[in-house]
Design an enzyme around this catalytic site. Sequence first.
Site, PDB file in Angstrom:
ATOM      1  N   LYS A   1      94.989   0.668  26.222  1.00 21.81           N
ATOM      2  CA  LYS A   1      94.290   0.500  27.427  1.00 21.81           C
ATOM      3  C   LYS A   1      94.692   1.509  28.310  1.00 21.81           C
ATOM      4  O   LYS A   1      96.125   1.905  28.737  1.00 21.81           O
ATOM      5  CB  LYS A   1      94.749  -0.837  28.062  1.00 21.81           C
ATOM      6  CG  LYS A   1      93.918  -1.253  28.935  1.00 21.81           C
ATOM      7  CD  LYS A   1      93.446  -0.395  30.247  1.00 21.81           C
ATOM      8  CE  LYS A   1      94.309  -0.641  31.384  1.00 21.81           C
ATOM      9  NZ  LYS A   1      94.216   0.270  32.462  1.00 21.81           N
TER      10      LYS A   1
ATOM     11  N   GLU B   1     108.830   1.923  28.786  1.00 18.93           N
ATOM     12  CA  GLU B   1     109.219   3.151  29.497  1.00 18.93           C
ATOM     13  C   GLU B   1     108.938   3.068  30.869  1.00 18.93           C
ATOM     14  O   GLU B   1     107.424   3.008  31.110  1.00 18.93           O
ATOM     15  CB  GLU B   1     108.604   4.052  28.746  1.00 18.93           C
ATOM     16  CG  GLU B   1     109.350   4.469  27.262  1.00 18.93           C
ATOM     17  CD  GLU B   1     108.580   5.506  26.610  1.00 18.93           C
ATOM     18  OE1 GLU B   1     107.830   6.072  26.886  1.00 18.93           O
ATOM     19  OE2 GLU B   1     109.195   5.480  25.245  1.00 18.93           O
TER      20      GLU B   1
ATOM     21  N   CYS C   1     108.040  10.882  35.217  1.00 21.19           N
ATOM     22  CA  CYS C   1     108.881   9.925  35.248  1.00 21.19           C
ATOM     23  C   CYS C   1     110.493  10.422  35.357  1.00 21.19           C
ATOM     24  O   CYS C   1     111.385   9.777  35.502  1.00 21.19           O
ATOM     25  CB  CYS C   1     108.829   8.963  33.963  1.00 21.19           C
ATOM     26  SG  CYS C   1     108.873   9.764  32.408  1.00 21.19           S
TER      27      CYS C   1
ATOM     28  N   GLU D   1     111.142   4.916  44.125  1.00 22.26           N
ATOM     29  CA  GLU D   1     110.596   5.976  43.162  1.00 22.26           C
ATOM     30  C   GLU D   1     109.225   6.336  44.236  1.00 22.26           C
ATOM     31  O   GLU D   1     108.421   5.464  44.511  1.00 22.26           O
ATOM     32  CB  GLU D   1     109.983   5.293  41.717  1.00 22.26           C
ATOM     33  CG  GLU D   1     109.609   6.556  41.103  1.00 22.26           C
ATOM     34  CD  GLU D   1     108.846   5.822  39.680  1.00 22.26           C
ATOM     35  OE1 GLU D   1     108.216   4.819  39.577  1.00 22.26           O
ATOM     36  OE2 GLU D   1     109.034   6.625  38.639  1.00 22.26           O
TER      37      GLU D   1
END
Length: 484
Positions: free
Chosen positions: A176, A252, A286, A388
């Site tokens: 996906k 992750e 990331c 973040e």
Amino acid sequence: MKDFKNFINGEWVGTGRTFEDRNPVDNSLIGHVHEAGQAEVDAAVAAARRALQGEWGRMTTARRVELLHAVADGINRRFDEFLQAEIADTGKPQSLASHVDIPRGAANFKVFADLIKNVPAESFTMDTPDGGQAVNYAVRGPRGVIGVVCPWNLPLLLMTWKVGPALACGNTVVVKPSEETPATATLLGEVMNEAGIPPGVYNVVHGFGPDSAGAFLTQHPDVDGITFTGETRTGEAIMKAAANGVRPVSFELGGKNAGIVFADAHFDKAVAGIARSAFENSGQVCLGTERVYVQRPIFERFVAALKAKAEGFRLGRPGDEGVSMGPLVSLEHREKVLSYYRKAAEEGATVVTGGGVPQMPGALAEGAWVQPTIWTGLPESAAVIREEIFGPCCHIAPFDTEEEVIALANDTPYGLAATVWTSDLGTAHRMGRALDVGICWINAWFLRDLRTAFGGAKQSGIGREGGVHSLEFYTELRNVCVKL
Ligand code: NAD
């Protein structure tokens, strides 16, 4: 105008329910994406199951390895198509996508195909109560049908980083891709067919998360494991879905990574390294650095030098000469990043550079552009230091001692990566052990050996992938005990 269909059992499946795919450079329409519903996700999972029980499941490792090499070669043969598709979806500079995203996308198939040929299995001989002996040996089999849920920041690279080892280990996958970046996962379907990968081994379902393809896939009872890259909050939702049927996950997730510069560091290299880690891919990595700590004797000089670097980025169309920064992935993501730019100002930051939207010419004014931004002067409790952001921005704070900076760097719920700049060997090794992260770079950033373990500590992930570590998730380990 492109038409992105689902790829199920080696065939293209349209649904008529489409959403738009837009280019963030100028918000122009790239094409329409066919959203998969429950029926299409069911069909994709069923196709993956059949492939597992059919030709793919019976295939020799040598043949599987050969086919995965053919997939990598297929990506390289159509390199420019992949490049243009990735650039259109993300707006990232061509120089970056051509050196990182697409080559790594192809390499992920070769590296794991080669690895699988050379993995030793453990074996133990034991004494038995009757004075005889038994031999134990380990056998690895595929885990089964793997659901692969991907983000938009490095679409092909991060997707193949999962699909490469999954297929090398003999699993089948239903992918996906992010709704923001459907193109390269779709194109890979064509390459899979060209390479001779049997139908059902690689499937793609398009759509969103909740109440859409993402949720249907992760909740599907016939998916044997879920590997996910994305936000920590999304990971929580997926973990709840995976609890039904006790399916394993490999995650992750997000980060709030520290960059640490000691006064003894090679100054120019440290500035260049932190500039890369904070601003590359418009900060949408990331592993990127959003918190920078600089030892006090060089603090002022470092802030000035990083400001000059930030102001030296050339924003523009991905293929234009000298362009080194693209837009954010979407106008929606820009809204999130700009909300942090506003918060920083409200909380009393000194805006060293940037802080808003750049003036872009012509059609580019419609794109998702933001200025590379640096702040100083905020307390550690400030939102832009805690949360973040995923944009081209960082806060720089001074520190005095090693102990102090270790405490500052570790004071976060995240634990993905760190980059440390020093010329002292002792400092380097102590920092490498003291920082609570999955990967600590010393005098480097984004330097990756695909044989090494990759993943996050704390809320930045569950499990490790890379090299033989990928086998932990993508295989089931069985012990066979033979009484002699
Ligand atoms: P996201 O979590 O919003 O979306 C990722 C994927 O999950 C998308 O395909 C989305 O459609 C799907 N999704 C969303 N909700 C879902 C649900 N409830 N059920 C199933 N699927 C769902 O992340 P993003 O914005 O695409 O990517 C950015 C994030 O990814 C950042 O937090 C970044 O740190 C993280 N990231 C981590 C790594 C790493 O290696 N640790 C690498 C890249 C990105």
